[in-house]
Design an enzyme around this catalytic site. Structure first.
Site, PDB file in Angstrom:
ATOM      1  N   HIS A  32       0.846  -1.193   0.000  1.00 39.56           N
ATOM      2  CA  HIS A  32       0.000   0.000   0.000  1.00 39.56           C
ATOM      3  C   HIS A  32       0.885   1.247   0.000  1.00 39.56           C
ATOM      4  O   HIS A  32       1.680   1.447   0.929  1.00 39.56           O
ATOM      5  CB  HIS A  32      -0.908  -0.005   1.234  1.00 39.56           C
ATOM      6  CG  HIS A  32      -1.932   1.083   1.230  1.00 39.56           C
ATOM      7  ND1 HIS A  32      -3.104   0.977   0.520  1.00 39.56           N
ATOM      8  CD2 HIS A  32      -1.946   2.293   1.827  1.00 39.56           C
ATOM      9  CE1 HIS A  32      -3.809   2.086   0.695  1.00 39.56           C
ATOM     10  NE2 HIS A  32      -3.128   2.903   1.480  1.00 39.56           N
ATOM     11  N   ASP A  34       0.767   5.299  -0.129  1.00 40.30           N
ATOM     12  CA  ASP A  34      -0.016   6.534  -0.002  1.00 40.30           C
ATOM     13  C   ASP A  34       0.716   7.686  -0.680  1.00 40.30           C
ATOM     14  O   ASP A  34       1.886   7.950  -0.375  1.00 40.30           O
ATOM     15  CB  ASP A  34      -0.228   6.886   1.469  1.00 40.30           C
ATOM     16  CG  ASP A  34      -1.210   5.963   2.161  1.00 40.30           C
ATOM     17  OD1 ASP A  34      -2.354   5.848   1.662  1.00 40.30           O
ATOM     18  OD2 ASP A  34      -0.849   5.356   3.181  1.00 40.30           O
ATOM     19  N   HIS A  65      -2.752   4.600  -3.288  1.00 42.19           N
ATOM     20  CA  HIS A  65      -3.887   5.356  -2.762  1.00 42.19           C
ATOM     21  C   HIS A  65      -3.582   6.833  -2.956  1.00 42.19           C
ATOM     22  O   HIS A  65      -2.677   7.380  -2.309  1.00 42.19           O
ATOM     23  CB  HIS A  65      -4.087   5.011  -1.279  1.00 42.19           C
ATOM     24  CG  HIS A  65      -5.130   5.828  -0.593  1.00 42.19           C
ATOM     25  ND1 HIS A  65      -5.300   5.816   0.779  1.00 42.19           N
ATOM     26  CD2 HIS A  65      -6.068   6.698  -1.061  1.00 42.19           C
ATOM     27  CE1 HIS A  65      -6.280   6.624   1.114  1.00 42.19           C
ATOM     28  NE2 HIS A  65      -6.752   7.182   0.013  1.00 42.19           N
ATOM     29  N   PHE A 143      -3.241  11.139   8.121  1.00 43.75           N
ATOM     30  CA  PHE A 143      -2.215  10.914   9.131  1.00 43.75           C
ATOM     31  C   PHE A 143      -2.396   9.550   9.787  1.00 43.75           C
ATOM     32  O   PHE A 143      -3.515   9.091   9.983  1.00 43.75           O
ATOM     33  CB  PHE A 143      -2.262  11.997  10.214  1.00 43.75           C
ATOM     34  CG  PHE A 143      -1.889  13.359   9.710  1.00 43.75           C
ATOM     35  CD1 PHE A 143      -0.566  13.774   9.713  1.00 43.75           C
ATOM     36  CD2 PHE A 143      -2.851  14.217   9.199  1.00 43.75           C
ATOM     37  CE1 PHE A 143      -0.220  15.026   9.242  1.00 43.75           C
ATOM     38  CE2 PHE A 143      -2.517  15.471   8.714  1.00 43.75           C
ATOM     39  CZ  PHE A 143      -1.195  15.877   8.733  1.00 43.75           C
ATOM     40  N   ASP A 175      -8.865   0.781   5.642  1.00 43.78           N
ATOM     41  CA  ASP A 175      -7.644   1.565   5.829  1.00 43.78           C
ATOM     42  C   ASP A 175      -7.784   2.438   7.076  1.00 43.78           C
ATOM     43  O   ASP A 175      -8.604   3.350   7.106  1.00 43.78           O
ATOM     44  CB  ASP A 175      -7.402   2.439   4.599  1.00 43.78           C
ATOM     45  CG  ASP A 175      -6.067   3.165   4.638  1.00 43.78           C
ATOM     46  OD1 ASP A 175      -5.341   3.037   5.639  1.00 43.78           O
ATOM     47  OD2 ASP A 175      -5.738   3.865   3.666  1.00 43.78           O
ATOM     48  N   GLY A 176      -6.972   2.123   8.100  1.00 40.73           N
ATOM     49  CA  GLY A 176      -6.957   2.966   9.291  1.00 40.73           C
ATOM     50  C   GLY A 176      -7.112   2.187  10.578  1.00 40.73           C
ATOM     51  O   GLY A 176      -8.140   1.543  10.801  1.00 40.73           O
TER      52      GLY A 176
END
Length: 229
Positions: A32, A34, A65, A143, A175-176
């Site tokens: 992944h 970002d 992403h 974040f 995600d998270g």
């Protein structure tokens, strides 16, 4: 389908880049990546150049992403760099969504969209049949280290039911804050792909092989009484 894990490389130790990627090549399902532009979210992370370097040693798909105000500017750079899957936030694409989906698919790559915690799944109704992946943000984007938002799991459940009923093919990803505290709850929602970052993977041990083994052990223990389909 067994649970799949996608390490968030913005959380990795870049001083051990080659060592960690070589180890994760045989363990993870996706990488992944970002990409934040400092405008859509007030942070700047990885880049198409990072993808280019990653592709030199990665043996699994690179999943990008985009947290960018103008995904149409970044998508060609990511395709040129070798991205295998590109996901963007639909509200940033406006009237260009179908064109962006077509551009990614014509390049032979997979396409996804990302929904923020407050955004309904109805946002993607008109093109959901074209999607290879839908990512549900369980924290506000931008974040690492934020508190998990449990209400977002309702979207996972609804999207899984819709996929089963309509025979869609998209993967469901979260995600998270995927970590030992949330593994069981998230797994029970029916999600396919867990994005794991600092709390879920990289902080478990300085040795990435040991960290991965610890993560899998914790995940299996926490989800032992669930039937993961």
């Amino acid at each position: 389908m067994n649970a799949m894990f996608s390490p968030s490389l913005m959380c990795m130790d870049l001083t051990k880049f080659k060592q960690q990627i070589n180890a994760l090549n045989t363990r993870a399902t996706f990488y992944h990546v970002d990409i934040m532009d400092g405008h859509y979210v007030k942070n700047i992370t990885l880049s198409p150049f990072f993808i280019q370097q990653l592709k030199k040693i990665a043996t699994i798909p690179v999943d990008v992403h985009l947290m960018c105000e103008r995904p149409e500017d970044i998508i060609p750079l990511c395709l040129d760099a070798g991205a295998d899957i590109i996901s963007f936030h639909p509200e940033t694409a406006g009237n260009k969504i179908f064109r962006l989906i077509q551009e990614i698919k014509e390049a032979g790559k997979q396409v996804g969209v990302v929904l923020n915690p407050s955004e309904p799944i109805e946002m993607v109704n008109e093109y959901i049949h074209l999607l290879d992946k839908i990512t549900i943000m369980s924290v506000d984007p931008g974040f690492a280290g934020q508190k998990f938002i449990p209400e977002t799991l309702n979207k996972i459940r609804r999207l899984k039911t819709l996929r089963d009923e309509q025979h869609y093919h998209y993967l469901l990803e979260i995600d998270g804050s995927c970590n030992p505290k949330t593994f069981k709850t998230v797994a029970a929602s029916g999600v396919d792909v867990f994005i794991v970052g600092t709390s879920g993977l990289f902080s478990l041990d300085t040795n990435i092989e040991k960290a991965w083994d610890k993560m899998i052990e914790i995940f299996q223990r926490e989800t032992a009484d669930l039937t993961l389909a």
